[in-house]
Design an enzyme around this catalytic site. Structure first.
Site, PDB file in Angstrom:
ATOM      1  N   PRO A   2       4.308   3.424  -0.451  1.00 29.54           N
ATOM      2  CG  PRO A   2       4.839   1.619   0.890  1.00 29.54           C
ATOM      3  CD  PRO A   2       5.000   3.095   0.775  1.00 29.54           C
ATOM      4  CD  GLU A   3       0.636   6.478  -4.274  1.00 30.41           C
ATOM      5  OE1 GLU A   3      -0.325   6.537  -5.061  1.00 30.41           O
ATOM      6  OE2 GLU A   3       1.563   7.297  -4.280  1.00 30.41           O
ATOM      7  CE  LYS A  59      -3.042   4.830  -0.394  1.00 25.59           C
ATOM      8  NZ  LYS A  59      -2.810   6.200   0.117  1.00 25.59           N
ATOM      9  NE  ARG A 266       0.191  14.889   2.980  1.00 23.74           N
ATOM     10  CZ  ARG A 266       0.497  15.391   4.174  1.00 23.74           C
ATOM     11  NH1 ARG A 266       1.375  16.350   4.293  1.00 23.74           N
ATOM     12  NH2 ARG A 266      -0.069  14.918   5.249  1.00 23.74           N
TER      13      ARG A 266
END
Length: 279
Positions: A2-3, A59, A266
């Site tokens: 979730p962004e 967020k 990442r």
DNA sequence: AAGAAGTCCTGGGCGC
DNA sequence: TGCGCCCAGGACTTCT
């Protein structure tokens, strides 16, 4: 993961389905997800409160309750928040349940236990742990090209990492950072402070365009994310670089092949042809 | 003060 | 079939 677009989709869905309802009772099964309070305090402070508004900053979901307190929800990587359809069993890894006045249960499901719940005074939200270090929301009207330029200037770190730092622009995560850089043709390793005014303006416009498009498609589901209706989003079909290592670039007239690199552990995806290295 | 590195969390995918 | 290893990434902490 979730962004901003995923959290905004959850926000809109919950605003339709639970706004105005009362939390008859609340239980946290796992104190680790609670910020600065025990399971007992969590239950006592939420019981009997009505859900009067649902907002979002970056967020973080901000659920405003009667009585002046707000429930802050951060889904982090694997969090889900949705009202369980009547008669359905509580899913595995449910960390908290809100029993609603219409008989349904709002469930906070979180396999990796990274998500967080906090209760804060609504008129002192800036002091809340989940919001304290947060910059300006990516879709906020306060954010203009001049502000972005000033935010970029002191930082020599690469753009990919600058975009992920919530203390500047809040709401972007690993997927949209790659997508945004690709759509404004910037190499992920471009130092943040080398963008001129024109590039900063283009970056801001691209951020808004990509986020708004992703909201329209109800977010990106790669693994765990579901909307506030409990179903996956659609934007993953429209990703241009994320998760597309070795595949052809989707830009018109581009023969590039998407490459995966890493920044601070990442994944970063980009097209070496559309996004040439900064000079 | 900026930035880099390390840490946490755990289900799922993979190789053997 | 089962075991162990590694990966995913958001944000915090620690160190330089």
């Amino acid at each position: 993961m979730p962004e901003l677009p995923e959290v905004e989709t959850v926000r809109r869905d919950l605003a339709e389905s639970v706004l105005g309802l009362v939390i008859d009772s609340a239980e946290a099964y796992d104190e680790m997800i609670l910020v600065g309070l025990t399971a007992g305090q969590f239950a006592r402070r939420l019981a009997g409160k009505q859900i009067v508004d649902i907002r979002r900053s970056g967020k973080v979901l901000i659920i405003e309750l009667s009585g002046g307190e707000c429930l802050l929800v951060h889904l982090r990587m694997t969090g889900r928040l949705y009202p369980l359809p009547m008669g359905q069993a509580v899913p595995d890894h449910t960390r908290a349940v809100f029993h609603l006045s219409d008989g349904r249960k709002l469930v906070f499901v979180n396999p990796r236990r990274l998500g967080r719940l906090e209760i804060a005074d609504c008129d002192r939200l800036a002091e809340a742990k989940l919001l304290r270090k947060m910059g300006i929301d990516a879709l906020s009207e306060e954010l203009d090209e001049q502000v972005v330029g000033e935010m970029l200037r002191p930082h020599s770190i690469v753009l990919k990492q600058w975009l992920l730092d919530q203390s500047h622009i809040a709401g972007l995560g690993n997927i949209y950072a790659s997508e945004i850089l690709h759509r404004c043709r910037l190499h992920p390793d471009t130092p943040a402070n080398t963008l001129d005014a024109r590039a900063a303006r283009k970056l801001l416009r691209t951020i808004r365009r990509v986020l708004e498009e992703a909201i329209k498609w109800r977010g990106t589901t790669v693994s765990d994310y579901v909307t506030g209706r409990g179903v996956p989003g659609e934007f993953q079909k429209r990703l241009r670089v994320y998760g597309r290592e070795g595949k052809r670039c989707r830009c018109r007239n581009c023969s590039g092949v998407i490459v995966r690199t890493t920044h601070a552990g990442r994944s970063t995806y980009y097209c070496p042809q559309c996004q040439p290295a900064a000079r």
